[in-house]
Enzyme design. Structure first.
Site, mmCIF file in Angstrom:
data_model
loop_
_atom_site.group_PDB
_atom_site.id
_atom_site.type_symbol
_atom_site.label_atom_id
_atom_site.label_comp_id
_atom_site.label_asym_id
_atom_site.label_seq_id
_atom_site.Cartn_x
_atom_site.Cartn_y
_atom_site.Cartn_z
ATOM 1 N N LYS A 13 0.795 -1.237 0.000
ATOM 2 C CA LYS A 13 0.000 0.000 0.000
ATOM 3 C C LYS A 13 0.833 1.295 0.000
ATOM 4 C CE LYS A 13 -4.353 -1.524 2.035
ATOM 5 N NZ LYS A 13 -5.310 -1.360 3.134
ATOM 6 N N ASN A 18 -4.847 2.105 -1.755
ATOM 7 C CA ASN A 18 -5.429 0.749 -1.866
ATOM 8 C C ASN A 18 -6.149 0.562 -3.203
ATOM 9 O OD1 ASN A 18 -7.793 2.253 -1.392
ATOM 10 N ND2 ASN A 18 -8.792 0.453 -0.543
ATOM 11 N N GLY A 75 -3.342 0.797 9.634
ATOM 12 C CA GLY A 75 -3.729 1.293 8.314
ATOM 13 C C GLY A 75 -5.213 1.626 8.210
HETATM 14 P P1 NDP Z 1 -2.742 -3.031 11.217
HETATM 15 O O1 NDP Z 1 -1.907 -4.225 11.498
HETATM 16 O O2 NDP Z 1 -2.152 -1.875 10.481
HETATM 17 O O3 NDP Z 1 -3.279 -2.438 12.640
HETATM 18 C C1 NDP Z 1 -3.851 -3.281 13.602
HETATM 19 C C2 NDP Z 1 -4.383 -2.451 14.765
HETATM 20 O O4 NDP Z 1 -5.034 -3.341 15.681
HETATM 21 C C3 NDP Z 1 -3.311 -1.729 15.563
HETATM 22 O O5 NDP Z 1 -3.820 -0.536 16.059
HETATM 23 C C4 NDP Z 1 -3.029 -2.727 16.702
HETATM 24 O O6 NDP Z 1 -2.525 -2.108 17.846
HETATM 25 C C5 NDP Z 1 -4.435 -3.215 16.976
HETATM 26 N N1 NDP Z 1 -4.462 -4.506 17.647
HETATM 27 C C6 NDP Z 1 -4.292 -5.729 17.085
HETATM 28 N N2 NDP Z 1 -4.410 -6.693 18.014
HETATM 29 C C7 NDP Z 1 -4.645 -6.068 19.195
HETATM 30 C C8 NDP Z 1 -4.864 -6.514 20.516
HETATM 31 N N3 NDP Z 1 -4.863 -7.817 20.834
HETATM 32 N N4 NDP Z 1 -5.107 -5.595 21.489
HETATM 33 C C9 NDP Z 1 -5.107 -4.287 21.200
HETATM 34 N N5 NDP Z 1 -4.906 -3.794 19.960
HETATM 35 C C10 NDP Z 1 -4.684 -4.666 18.963
HETATM 36 O O7 NDP Z 1 -4.021 -3.570 10.512
HETATM 37 P P2 NDP Z 1 -5.068 -2.736 9.597
HETATM 38 O O8 NDP Z 1 -5.300 -1.424 10.246
HETATM 39 O O9 NDP Z 1 -4.640 -2.757 8.175
HETATM 40 O O10 NDP Z 1 -6.361 -3.660 9.706
HETATM 41 C C11 NDP Z 1 -7.110 -3.717 10.913
HETATM 42 C C12 NDP Z 1 -8.367 -4.505 10.660
HETATM 43 O O11 NDP Z 1 -9.171 -3.787 9.738
HETATM 44 C C13 NDP Z 1 -8.122 -5.892 10.030
HETATM 45 O O12 NDP Z 1 -8.844 -6.832 10.785
HETATM 46 C C14 NDP Z 1 -8.727 -5.804 8.649
HETATM 47 O O13 NDP Z 1 -9.367 -6.993 8.293
HETATM 48 C C15 NDP Z 1 -9.744 -4.690 8.827
HETATM 49 N N6 NDP Z 1 -10.011 -3.974 7.576
HETATM 50 C C16 NDP Z 1 -11.290 -3.998 7.113
HETATM 51 C C17 NDP Z 1 -11.607 -3.349 5.950
HETATM 52 C C18 NDP Z 1 -13.016 -3.407 5.468
HETATM 53 O O14 NDP Z 1 -13.250 -2.974 4.327
HETATM 54 N N7 NDP Z 1 -13.968 -3.883 6.259
HETATM 55 C C19 NDP Z 1 -10.601 -2.591 5.165
HETATM 56 C C20 NDP Z 1 -9.297 -2.599 5.762
HETATM 57 C C21 NDP Z 1 -9.029 -3.283 6.927
HETATM 58 P P3 NDP Z 1 -0.935 -1.865 18.045
HETATM 59 O O15 NDP Z 1 -0.623 -0.617 17.291
HETATM 60 O O16 NDP Z 1 -0.796 -1.732 19.500
HETATM 61 O O17 NDP Z 1 -0.245 -3.084 17.483
#
Ligand code: NDP
Length: 284
Positions: free
Chosen positions: A73, A94, A135
């Protein structure tokens, strides 16, 4: 027989053969079929060191555009001719669109989310609590602010990522952002209008996971949105419904970013119901 069932039958009839199990491909091609568009949407895996050649190939073959996902991305920007406003603000693409022979990078994730949100409430002047700073959160935060939200509270486990997103929002978009480190059970502040899960908590296979916040601080005046598409019925979605909140599930965002992509590529406004039905076939 429900309307939804009719849609599924229509879809099955339209395809005549099983559709791909890739959710985005199934969703986009369902729209192409429904609207009689003689187009294809292909799922192609591109290795990290193959991105430049893949973009050159898409250009050479006259693709109308393409989606790209993790890990491409950000890197893809180097190989494009320009960026739309949101992609430029977020520094991530994207969706690529060919316009007058130039490949322009867009970001439709946040726009898709805001379209879903607008079906339930006008974001203007709203106070937003958003869990996550990855993201998806970045895309949503920027677009919700551009749509007029007045304040965004970023709640994130990693302080560094949370503060980085908060600063980006304060510097680049017209909303007041503040950061809360998510190291204990979070209470949704009174007066919050919209609560968003933009983390990956609840994504298959960890479907039993719950966000660490006090469910009793949710009120029925709040709109609650979850980005998780698989499964769409997350614990957050179920809990918020039980509290009487208006709820947006992760399929809403996925469908609407697809609608925007198809509109960019083909000029046709696709029917989101057909696209959602294709996803429901897969995710249930
Ligand atoms: P990233 O890996 O960039 O970010 C993940 C985020 O989740 C971070 O803020 C991370 O926190 C947090 N996180 C993950 N696990 C935990 C936990 N156990 N406790 C607390 N915080 C947690 O992923 P993306 O932002 O790209 O994607 C996030 C979700 O969004 C995915 O599940 C994806 O499927 C969904 N998504 C859905 C879309 C849709 O069209 N419906 C489009 C794009 C994404 P930390 O910074 O502390 O690691």
């Amino acid at each position: 027989m429900s309307k939804e069932l009719n849609f599924k039958q229509e879809l099955t009839a339209a395809f005549g053969q099983p559709i791909s199990e890739n959710p985005t491909q199934a969703m986009v091609e369902a729209a192409y079929q429904h609207h009689g568009l003689d187009w294809r949407y292909l799922t192609i895996e591109v290795a990290q060191d193959g991105l430049e050649a893949a973009v050159a190939g898409a250009r050479a073959m006259g693709f109308a555009g393409f989606n790209c996902t993790i890990p491409h991305k950000v890197k893809v920007i180097e190989y494009l001719d320009g960026l739309g406003e949101s992609a430029s603000l977020m520094g991530a693409v994207n969706c690529v669109v060919q316009r007058d022979g130039k490949l322009i990078g867009e970001n439709t994730d946040g726009k898709g989310f805001v379209e879903s949100l607008k079906e339930l409430t006008n974001p203007e002047g709203k106070s937003v609590v958003m869990f996550g700073a990855g993201g998806a959160a970045r895309a949503i935060g920027v677009e919700v602010a551009l749509a007029g939200a007045s304040s965004i509270t970023v709640v994130n486990r990693s302080v560094e990522r949370g503060e980085e997103l908060t600063q980006l929002l304060n510097d680049r978009v017209p909303a007041e952002a503040n950061f809360v480190s998510w190291d204990s059970t979070f209470n949704i502040p009174e007066g919050t209008d919209v609560v968003i899960n933009a983390t990956s908590i609840g994504l298959f296979p960890d479907v039993d996971a719950r966000l660490n916040f006090n469910i009793d601080t949710l009120t029925e005046a709040m709109v609650v949105a979850d980005v998780i598409p698989n499964p769409p019925q997350t614990n957050l979605v179920k809990d918020a419904r039980a509290k009487g909140c208006k709820v947006i599930d992760g399929l809403g965002m996925l469908v609407n970013q697809g609608v925007i992509g198809i509109r960019y590529w083909t000029g046709v406004d696709p029917d989101p119901r057909v696209m959602r039905a294709a996803l429901e076939e897969i995710f249930g």
